[in-house]
Design a protein around this motif. Sequence first.
Motif, PDB file in Angstrom:
ATOM      1  N   THR A  35       0.827  -1.447   0.018  1.00 31.85           N
ATOM      2  CA  THR A  35       0.036   0.188  -0.728  1.00 31.85           C
ATOM      3  C   THR A  35       0.596   1.473   0.099  1.00 31.85           C
ATOM      4  O   THR A  35       0.380   2.447  -0.642  1.00 31.85           O
ATOM      5  N   ARG A  38       2.359   1.787  -3.681  1.00 28.20           N
ATOM      6  CA  ARG A  38       1.085   2.465  -4.203  1.00 28.20           C
ATOM      7  C   ARG A  38       0.661   3.748  -4.334  1.00 28.20           C
ATOM      8  O   ARG A  38       0.166   4.266  -5.692  1.00 28.20           O
ATOM      9  N   THR A  39       0.642   4.586  -2.550  1.00 29.32           N
ATOM     10  CA  THR A  39       0.391   5.771  -2.647  1.00 29.32           C
ATOM     11  C   THR A  39       1.550   6.481  -2.641  1.00 29.32           C
ATOM     12  O   THR A  39       1.358   7.419  -2.741  1.00 29.32           O
ATOM     13  N   GLY A  47       4.923   2.360  -9.840  1.00 33.16           N
ATOM     14  CA  GLY A  47       4.485   1.847  -7.568  1.00 33.16           C
ATOM     15  C   GLY A  47       3.627   1.483  -7.822  1.00 33.16           C
ATOM     16  O   GLY A  47       3.368   0.360  -6.950  1.00 33.16           O
ATOM     17  N   THR A  48       2.018   1.438  -8.683  1.00 33.29           N
ATOM     18  CA  THR A  48       1.292   0.903  -9.216  1.00 33.29           C
ATOM     19  C   THR A  48       1.599  -0.063  -9.143  1.00 33.29           C
ATOM     20  O   THR A  48       0.957  -1.881  -9.065  1.00 33.29           O
ATOM     21  N   ALA A  51       2.876  -2.691  -7.746  1.00 31.25           N
ATOM     22  CA  ALA A  51       1.945  -3.490  -5.793  1.00 31.25           C
ATOM     23  C   ALA A  51       0.907  -4.766  -6.516  1.00 31.25           C
ATOM     24  O   ALA A  51       0.766  -4.789  -5.673  1.00 31.25           O
ATOM     25  N   ASP A  52       0.581  -4.031  -7.722  1.00 25.51           N
ATOM     26  CA  ASP A  52      -0.305  -4.919  -8.762  1.00 25.51           C
ATOM     27  C   ASP A  52       0.151  -6.192  -8.640  1.00 25.51           C
ATOM     28  O   ASP A  52      -0.290  -6.824  -8.544  1.00 25.51           O
ATOM     29  N   GLN A  55       0.973  -7.985  -4.831  1.00 26.00           N
ATOM     30  CA  GLN A  55      -0.169  -8.060  -3.800  1.00 26.00           C
ATOM     31  C   GLN A  55      -0.166  -9.427  -3.378  1.00 26.00           C
ATOM     32  O   GLN A  55       0.465 -10.764  -3.779  1.00 26.00           O
TER      33      GLN A  55
END
Length: 394
Positions: A35, A38-39, A47-48, A51-52, A55
């Motif tokens: 998280t 991602r943020t 980053g996204t 993160a995907d 997970q």
Amino acid sequence: MAFRTTRWWVSLLLLAGSVQAATAPYEKRGDEIVTLVRTRFLDAAKGTAWADAHQGYAADAKDAEDFTRRTNAALAELKASHTAYYPKESPGHAEVSAIFQAFLELKKVEATGIGVDVVETPEGFFVRHVFTDGPGAKAGLLRGDRLVTVEGKPFHPWHAFTKRAGRATRLTVERMKGAEPLSLTVTPHRVNPRQEWLAFQKASGQVVERQGRRVAYQHVYACTGEEYQQALEASLQDAFADADALVVDFRDGWGGCNPAFVNLFNPQVPRLVSTGRDGKTRPFAPSWRKPVVLLVNGNSRSGKELVAFTMKRHRLATLVGQRTAGAVLGGGPRKLSNGDLLYLAVMDVTVDGERLEGVGVPVDVEVPDALPYAAGADPQREKALDVAASLVKG
């Protein structure tokens, strides 16, 4: 028979529940890290995507060390400096906590250690720097010693000296490869890392004779606050004032140098001469105008690279050693729910329009390191002193 089968099945379910309970904290911790990346990671799209892809990456982590290995391996895929995970047990956790003590709102930061910088290699754990006047120095440790056992157990950087502050501790080291390990007695202490780094910097200061010249030397192990720059400035004005040249050792440790660090060597800073009623003149030169060598290596990072790049570009210093780390992003720590730290790159940084991340700063005089089993020898330092002496004119 049916009764025994039922008991066996219930036992198996209980065991599975225990395993799930043991691994669940690591899965939750991993989700926190996902998280945050991602943020907060500086490159939102990257980053996204990371993160995907990650997970639930920690669902199968067996223990804290396995989780740490998995996490830092995953974070390395971001290919960004100032990005790492530090569990509470690790030395890096205390060091990052000390650097960002105010930001993290920590009342007190201390760690138990023996006053040495240790690096892990394929051959084992080796002493890289022995902090002057620290427990390791008093015990007789030398640069290049391989740490073998502590109180009969294999050396481990997380647990070696836990709960041993103030207690005489048996330590075995291998000084020559294949030789019988030496037995030493060391008494670990508890200290704030920032205070230890500053004490080491001050104690490292000395003026040595080299090629008929007087060369000053100081190791700026960390540069993460004004006190380190001020300590060097005080030496330049006092103990080093009559030296012919200077070596500033930027190897290893932590960066954080403020750009104003360069003003210590800026010839444009005015030189003052005051004359009192007694007629005596008193010169005051706020900046150092004699030859300077910056000693750097692949672990000279962040703000130290900023200084090295600027001084090289403006011909204020000669760089000796090895190309710097190329770790020049802006990072910040975040505390996880269990107290561990995630250090994450949150800003891109350029220096005078140039991006040093992943590139580093090349040296003028290349000197390879030779750490394992060095028996205290430091060829990079010796070469830096020689180069500094050779730069003195007349």
